[in-house]
Design an enzyme around this catalytic site. Structure first.
Site, PDB file in Angstrom:
ATOM      1  N   ASP A  46       0.835  -1.204   0.000  1.00 25.28           N
ATOM      2  CA  ASP A  46       0.000   0.000   0.000  1.00 25.28           C
ATOM      3  C   ASP A  46       0.875   1.261   0.000  1.00 25.28           C
ATOM      4  OD1 ASP A  46       0.863  -0.209   2.603  1.00 25.28           O
ATOM      5  OD2 ASP A  46      -1.100   0.117   3.523  1.00 25.28           O
ATOM      6  N   SER A  47       2.206   1.067   0.018  1.00 22.95           N
ATOM      7  CA  SER A  47       3.127   2.190  -0.213  1.00 22.95           C
ATOM      8  C   SER A  47       2.868   2.802  -1.586  1.00 22.95           C
ATOM      9  CB  SER A  47       4.577   1.710  -0.119  1.00 22.95           C
ATOM     10  OG  SER A  47       4.772   0.562  -0.923  1.00 22.95           O
ATOM     11  N   ASP A  90      -1.158  -6.088  -0.197  1.00 20.36           N
ATOM     12  CA  ASP A  90      -1.457  -5.419   1.072  1.00 20.36           C
ATOM     13  C   ASP A  90      -2.950  -5.157   1.215  1.00 20.36           C
ATOM     14  OD1 ASP A  90       0.512  -4.935   2.951  1.00 20.36           O
ATOM     15  OD2 ASP A  90       1.268  -3.150   1.923  1.00 20.36           O
ATOM     16  N   LYS A 143      -1.320  -9.358   2.845  1.00 23.28           N
ATOM     17  CA  LYS A 143      -0.543  -8.917   4.005  1.00 23.28           C
ATOM     18  C   LYS A 143      -1.381  -7.937   4.805  1.00 23.28           C
ATOM     19  CE  LYS A 143       3.215  -6.009   3.721  1.00 23.28           C
ATOM     20  NZ  LYS A 143       2.752  -4.832   4.490  1.00 23.28           N
ATOM     21  N   GLU A 194       9.332  -4.375  10.287  1.00 18.08           N
ATOM     22  CA  GLU A 194       9.783  -3.085   9.736  1.00 18.08           C
ATOM     23  C   GLU A 194      10.333  -2.187  10.832  1.00 18.08           C
ATOM     24  OE1 GLU A 194       7.051  -1.078   7.119  1.00 18.08           O
ATOM     25  OE2 GLU A 194       8.305   0.735   7.048  1.00 18.08           O
TER      26      GLU A 194
HETATM   27  O1  KIV Z   1       3.544  -1.110   1.629  1.00 19.79           O
HETATM   28  C1  KIV Z   1       4.688  -1.563   1.538  1.00 19.79           C
HETATM   29  O2  KIV Z   1       5.411  -1.335   0.560  1.00 19.79           O
HETATM   30  C2  KIV Z   1       5.182  -2.377   2.640  1.00 19.79           C
HETATM   31  C3  KIV Z   1       6.644  -2.674   2.652  1.00 19.79           C
HETATM   32  C4  KIV Z   1       7.382  -1.463   3.015  1.00 19.79           C
HETATM   33  C5  KIV Z   1       6.972  -3.826   3.518  1.00 19.79           C
HETATM   34  O3  KIV Z   1       4.450  -2.758   3.480  1.00 19.79           O
END
Ligand code: KIV
Length: 286
Positions: free
Chosen positions: A63-64, A102, A132, A201
């Site tokens: 979700d980044s 995510d 995730k 993290e």
């Molecule tokens: O959203 C994301 O990219 C993440 C990673 C930083 C592990 O959760």
């Protein structure tokens, strides 16, 4: 509104058919605990997935993407529709890695049943293998609920960006005795609930080593030292697309600099009419 995405094999940009190798599976990832380190990167688009896939074990549609693709200030504005659209693109662009998607903020915290409805939609619409979700002890019943119903779950502990407002920022976690104990308990709880892997993290090295040795599933670190079972980074960070990155990121390239230089040359050639040249121009048939 939900959209159904189908696998497109009709264009030259789609996956090679037949696929050159079998896709890795969730049990294969689980069995890598304590063996060769797992390689994971984020991917949000089909083309980036194609480039990363041969080198990775896991592609994370993180979700980044809220910050990287959409320019949001945090991940909190990301929606399930966005995750489904980008997840489907990454599945189309890959044939080797396990694709994990995510669960965005607000799509799973309310109850295990709500999480199941969101996660099953993500898997059905994208073709990905797993989801995730962020959180420790509080999310253990949800991890168990999904895992027992056939939805593989990757956990995410330590610095959990969806909780930025509660944590007060993105600083490293686990420096105090109390925080250390809480994060170990979080990892144990979601591992025992059935998570097949856990992202850790922004945690200090001794804590990362403890968590990794305490749980039976692979722990994949981001800003969590070399003591984990694998590593993940945001691809655009490690490629050097951003000038500012967190301390734990290694810039393996300077894509921002290279893109700027290429675009500067393009602009100059357009303005001087050097581009397009004869090679890029259609001539009439004689
Ligand atoms: O959203 C994301 O990219 C993440 C990673 C930083 C592990 O959760």
């Amino acid at each position: 509104m939900s959209t159904t995405f189908t696998i497109d094999t009709s264009t030259s940009r789609a996956n090679p058919v037949p696929a050159p190798m079998k896709r890795l599976t969730v049990p294969a990832i689980l069995s890598r605990k304590g063996k060769e380190p797992l390689v994971m990167l984020t991917a949000y688009t089909a083309r980036m997935a194609q480039l990363l896939d041969p080198h990775c074990d896991i592609l994370l549609v993180g979700d980044s993407l809220g910050q990287v693709i959409y320019g949001f200030p945090s991940t909190l504005q990301v929606t399930l529709d966005m995750m489904c659209a980008h997840g489907a693109a990454v599945v189309r662009g890959s044939y080797h890695s396990v694709v994990v998607i995510d669960m965005p903020f607000g799509s799973y915290e309310q109850s295990p049943e709500h999480a199941f409805s969101s996660a099953s939609r993500v898997l059905a619409q994208t073709g990905a293998a797993a989801v995730k979700l962020e959180g420790g002890e509080a999310m253990a019943p949800t991890v168990a609920f999904l895992s027992r119903r056939g939805i593989p779950v990757m956990g995410h502990i330590g610095l959990t960006p969806q909780a930025v407002n509660a944590l007060g920022g993105y600083g490293a976690r686990g420096r105090s005795h109390a925080e250390h104990a809480k994060i170990v308990a979080d990892a144990r709880a979601i591992a025992e609930a059935g998570a097949f892997a856990i992202v850790a993290e922004g945690i200090v090295e001794p804590l990362a080593r403890t968590v990794t040795s305490e749980v039976s599933c692979p722990v994949i670190g981001i800003g969590a030292s070399a003591g984990c079972d694998g590593q993940v980074l945001v691809t655009e960070d490690m490629l050097g697309l951003f000038e500012r990155t967190p301390r734990f990121v290694k810039r393996f390239d300077d894509m921002a600099g290279r893109i700027s230089a290429a675009v500067e040359t393009y602009a100059r050639e357009v303005r001087s009419r050097a581009f397009p040249a004869a090679d890029q121009t259609y001539a009439p048939k004689d």
